[in-house]
Design a protein around this motif. Structure first.
Motif, PDB file in Angstrom:
ATOM      1  N   PHE A   1       0.839  -1.212   0.000  1.00  0.00           N
ATOM      2  CA  PHE A   1       0.000   0.000   0.000  1.00  0.00           C
ATOM      3  C   PHE A   1       0.872   1.260   0.000  1.00  0.00           C
ATOM      4  O   PHE A   1       0.581   2.215  -0.708  1.00  0.00           O
ATOM      5  CB  PHE A   1      -0.943  -0.014   1.211  1.00  0.00           C
ATOM      6  CG  PHE A   1      -1.973   1.087   1.224  1.00  0.00           C
ATOM      7  CD1 PHE A   1      -2.778   1.343   0.125  1.00  0.00           C
ATOM      8  CD2 PHE A   1      -2.164   1.874   2.368  1.00  0.00           C
ATOM      9  CE1 PHE A   1      -3.744   2.356   0.144  1.00  0.00           C
ATOM     10  CE2 PHE A   1      -3.124   2.878   2.400  1.00  0.00           C
ATOM     11  CZ  PHE A   1      -3.911   3.119   1.292  1.00  0.00           C
TER      12      PHE A   1
ATOM     13  N   PHE B   1     -19.222   2.374  -3.233  1.00  0.00           N
ATOM     14  CA  PHE B   1     -18.120   1.918  -2.372  1.00  0.00           C
ATOM     15  C   PHE B   1     -17.754   3.044  -1.420  1.00  0.00           C
ATOM     16  O   PHE B   1     -17.403   4.144  -1.869  1.00  0.00           O
ATOM     17  CB  PHE B   1     -16.876   1.589  -3.207  1.00  0.00           C
ATOM     18  CG  PHE B   1     -16.905   0.237  -3.845  1.00  0.00           C
ATOM     19  CD1 PHE B   1     -17.634   0.010  -4.997  1.00  0.00           C
ATOM     20  CD2 PHE B   1     -16.198  -0.818  -3.292  1.00  0.00           C
ATOM     21  CE1 PHE B   1     -17.649  -1.252  -5.591  1.00  0.00           C
ATOM     22  CE2 PHE B   1     -16.207  -2.078  -3.869  1.00  0.00           C
ATOM     23  CZ  PHE B   1     -16.941  -2.299  -5.027  1.00  0.00           C
TER      24      PHE B   1
ATOM     25  N   THR C   1     -14.954   3.791   1.458  1.00  0.00           N
ATOM     26  CA  THR C   1     -13.760   3.353   2.182  1.00  0.00           C
ATOM     27  C   THR C   1     -13.654   4.253   3.412  1.00  0.00           C
ATOM     28  O   THR C   1     -13.488   5.467   3.278  1.00  0.00           O
ATOM     29  CB  THR C   1     -12.502   3.485   1.306  1.00  0.00           C
ATOM     30  OG1 THR C   1     -12.727   2.819   0.057  1.00  0.00           O
ATOM     31  CG2 THR C   1     -11.293   2.880   2.002  1.00  0.00           C
TER      32      THR C   1
ATOM     33  N   PHE D   1      -8.991   8.571   9.626  1.00  0.00           N
ATOM     34  CA  PHE D   1      -8.260   9.724   9.078  1.00  0.00           C
ATOM     35  C   PHE D   1      -9.022  10.382   7.933  1.00  0.00           C
ATOM     36  O   PHE D   1      -9.259  11.588   7.945  1.00  0.00           O
ATOM     37  CB  PHE D   1      -6.881   9.235   8.626  1.00  0.00           C
ATOM     38  CG  PHE D   1      -6.012  10.237   7.940  1.00  0.00           C
ATOM     39  CD1 PHE D   1      -5.686  11.449   8.538  1.00  0.00           C
ATOM     40  CD2 PHE D   1      -5.466   9.952   6.683  1.00  0.00           C
ATOM     41  CE1 PHE D   1      -4.858  12.361   7.891  1.00  0.00           C
ATOM     42  CE2 PHE D   1      -4.629  10.850   6.043  1.00  0.00           C
ATOM     43  CZ  PHE D   1      -4.324  12.065   6.650  1.00  0.00           C
TER      44      PHE D   1
END
Ligand code: VLZ
Length: 135
Positions: free
Chosen positions: A17, A52, A54, A58
């Motif tokens: 990532f 979607f 996510t 944060f």
């Protein structure tokens, strides 16, 4: 009958990532925060229409699209680029091509058992995320 992605999925593994974020020119400090986060995908599927989300402590990122219809995406809060996207089925895999400044950019989603897979690609970097279905 194509796969049903609907549900809430919790990130379990997140390979490369940081390299993916680096390929997107995300700065060092943001990368360090981003790789430490737990991510949750909340997917709503209605036929060929998808949403979607996510979610993280944060930042959150939301994407809505219909399979087979090209759309513009602004990756706000990620690398803040404008891209042209198209999502298609490759068998039971949901495949998105993201055309713009970055070469070879896109993602693939698929399901194996109670796991949701996401492959994120940019240039020569492939990040693989595995999510577990929330009980
Ligand atoms: O996912 O394109 O599921 O949009 C990371 C948020 C979101 C954490 C990554 C903060 C979304 C990162 C990747 C700060 C730099 C993506 C699609 C496929 C849906």
């Amino acid at each position: 009958m194509p796969a049903d992605f609907s549900g809430t999925w919790i990130l379990e593994t997140n390979d490369k990532f940081e390299e993916y974020l680096k390929a997107l020119n995300i700065d060092f400090a943001t990368r360090k925060i981003a790789i430490s986060l737990s991510q949750t995908k909340v997917v709503a599927q209605d036929g060929e229409k998808f949403n979607f989300k996510t979610l993280s402590t944060f930042r959150n990122y939301e994407l809505a699209f219909t399979v087979g219809i090209e759309f513009d995406e602004c990756t706000k809060g990620l690398d803040n680029r404008n891209i042209k996207c198209l999502v298609t089925w490759e068998g039971d895999k949901l495949v998105c091509t993201q055309k713009g400044e970055k070469a070879n950019r896109g993602w693939k989603h698929w399901i194996e058992g109670n796991k949701l897979f996401l492959e994120l690609t940019c240039e020569n970097v492939v990040c693989v995320q595995v999510f577990k279905r929330k009980e």
